[in-house]
Motif scaffolding. Structure first.
Motif, short mmCIF file in Angstrom:
data_model
loop_
_atom_site.label_atom_id
_atom_site.label_comp_id
_atom_site.label_asym_id
_atom_site.label_seq_id
_atom_site.Cartn_x
_atom_site.Cartn_y
_atom_site.Cartn_z
N PRO A 1 0.81 -1.21 0.00
CA PRO A 1 0.00 0.00 0.00
C PRO A 1 0.85 1.27 0.00
O PRO A 1 1.97 1.27 0.49
CB PRO A 1 -0.82 -0.12 1.29
CG PRO A 1 -0.10 -1.09 2.13
CD PRO A 1 0.68 -1.98 1.21
N VAL A 2 0.30 2.31 -0.58
CA VAL A 2 0.93 3.62 -0.63
C VAL A 2 -0.03 4.60 0.04
O VAL A 2 -1.25 4.50 -0.15
CB VAL A 2 1.19 4.03 -2.11
CG1 VAL A 2 1.81 5.41 -2.18
CG2 VAL A 2 2.06 3.00 -2.80
N SER A 3 0.51 5.52 0.78
CA SER A 3 -0.37 6.46 1.49
C SER A 3 -1.26 7.22 0.51
O SER A 3 -0.91 7.45 -0.64
CB SER A 3 0.45 7.44 2.32
OG SER A 3 1.22 8.27 1.47
N GLY A 4 -2.45 7.59 0.98
CA GLY A 4 -3.38 8.34 0.15
C GLY A 4 -4.31 7.47 -0.67
O GLY A 4 -5.13 7.98 -1.42
N ASN A 5 -4.18 6.16 -0.58
CA ASN A 5 -5.02 5.23 -1.33
C ASN A 5 -5.91 4.45 -0.36
O ASN A 5 -5.70 4.48 0.84
CB ASN A 5 -4.18 4.26 -2.15
CG ASN A 5 -3.43 4.97 -3.24
OD1 ASN A 5 -4.03 5.61 -4.08
ND2 ASN A 5 -2.11 4.87 -3.22
N ARG A 6 -6.86 3.75 -0.92
CA ARG A 6 -7.70 2.90 -0.09
C ARG A 6 -8.09 1.65 -0.88
O ARG A 6 -8.04 1.64 -2.10
CB ARG A 6 -8.94 3.63 0.38
CG ARG A 6 -9.94 3.94 -0.71
CD ARG A 6 -11.21 4.57 -0.12
NE ARG A 6 -12.26 4.51 -1.09
CZ ARG A 6 -12.61 5.51 -1.88
NH1 ARG A 6 -12.00 6.67 -1.80
NH2 ARG A 6 -13.58 5.37 -2.75
N VAL A 7 -8.48 0.62 -0.17
CA VAL A 7 -8.96 -0.61 -0.77
C VAL A 7 -10.41 -0.76 -0.39
O VAL A 7 -10.80 -0.53 0.75
CB VAL A 7 -8.16 -1.83 -0.26
CG1 VAL A 7 -8.76 -3.13 -0.76
CG2 VAL A 7 -6.70 -1.71 -0.65
N GLU A 8 -11.21 -1.13 -1.37
CA GLU A 8 -12.63 -1.30 -1.12
C GLU A 8 -13.07 -2.60 -1.79
O GLU A 8 -12.81 -2.82 -2.97
CB GLU A 8 -13.39 -0.12 -1.73
CG GLU A 8 -14.84 -0.06 -1.39
CD GLU A 8 -15.47 1.23 -1.89
OE1 GLU A 8 -16.70 1.26 -1.99
OE2 GLU A 8 -14.74 2.19 -2.19
N GLN B 1 -15.27 6.34 -10.39
CA GLN B 1 -13.90 6.73 -10.12
C GLN B 1 -13.20 7.28 -11.37
O GLN B 1 -12.44 8.24 -11.29
CB GLN B 1 -13.11 5.55 -9.54
CG GLN B 1 -13.59 5.21 -8.15
CD GLN B 1 -13.05 3.88 -7.65
OE1 GLN B 1 -12.47 3.11 -8.40
NE2 GLN B 1 -13.24 3.62 -6.37
N ALA C 1 -11.92 11.25 -11.45
CA ALA C 1 -10.47 11.38 -11.32
C ALA C 1 -10.02 12.79 -11.72
O ALA C 1 -10.54 13.38 -12.66
CB ALA C 1 -9.77 10.35 -12.21
N THR D 1 -4.68 11.37 -12.10
CA THR D 1 -4.26 10.12 -12.72
C THR D 1 -5.31 9.05 -12.44
O THR D 1 -6.13 9.18 -11.53
CB THR D 1 -2.91 9.62 -12.17
OG1 THR D 1 -3.02 9.46 -10.76
CG2 THR D 1 -1.79 10.58 -12.48
N HIS E 1 -5.38 4.86 -11.95
CA HIS E 1 -4.70 3.58 -11.83
C HIS E 1 -5.78 2.54 -11.54
O HIS E 1 -6.51 2.69 -10.57
CB HIS E 1 -3.69 3.58 -10.68
CG HIS E 1 -2.60 4.58 -10.86
ND1 HIS E 1 -1.45 4.31 -11.55
CD2 HIS E 1 -2.50 5.86 -10.44
CE1 HIS E 1 -0.68 5.37 -11.55
NE2 HIS E 1 -1.30 6.34 -10.89
#
Length: 67
Positions: free
Chosen positions: A10-17, A32, A36, A39, A41
């Motif tokens: 994981p990278v900061s600023g992201n989330r998993v749903e 999404q 956006a 970017t 992804h």
């Protein structure tokens, strides 16, 4: 759990749903892509050449044209 199964760390600023159905996933993808700002992804297991896959590709191409 995701990294143990081969996903990138994981990278900061992201989330998993997690979503329960393909229809729900499509609506999340579409929203999404349209919302956006910088970017896009996307990580997906399968992107078929059916109506749903074509719609996702069409939205991505539209956003690419918009810069």
């Amino acid at each position: 759990m995701l990294t143990l199964n081969g996903a990138c760390p994981p990278v900061s600023g992201n989330r998993v749903e997690f979503v329960a159905s393909g229809e729900e996933a499509f609506h999340h993808f579409e929203r999404q892509i349209l919302e956006a700002r910088h970017t896009i992804h996307i990580m997906t297991f399968i992107l078929g050449r059916d109506a749903v896959g074509r719609r996702i590709v069409k939205l991505l191409a539209q956003r690419a044209r918009e810069g």
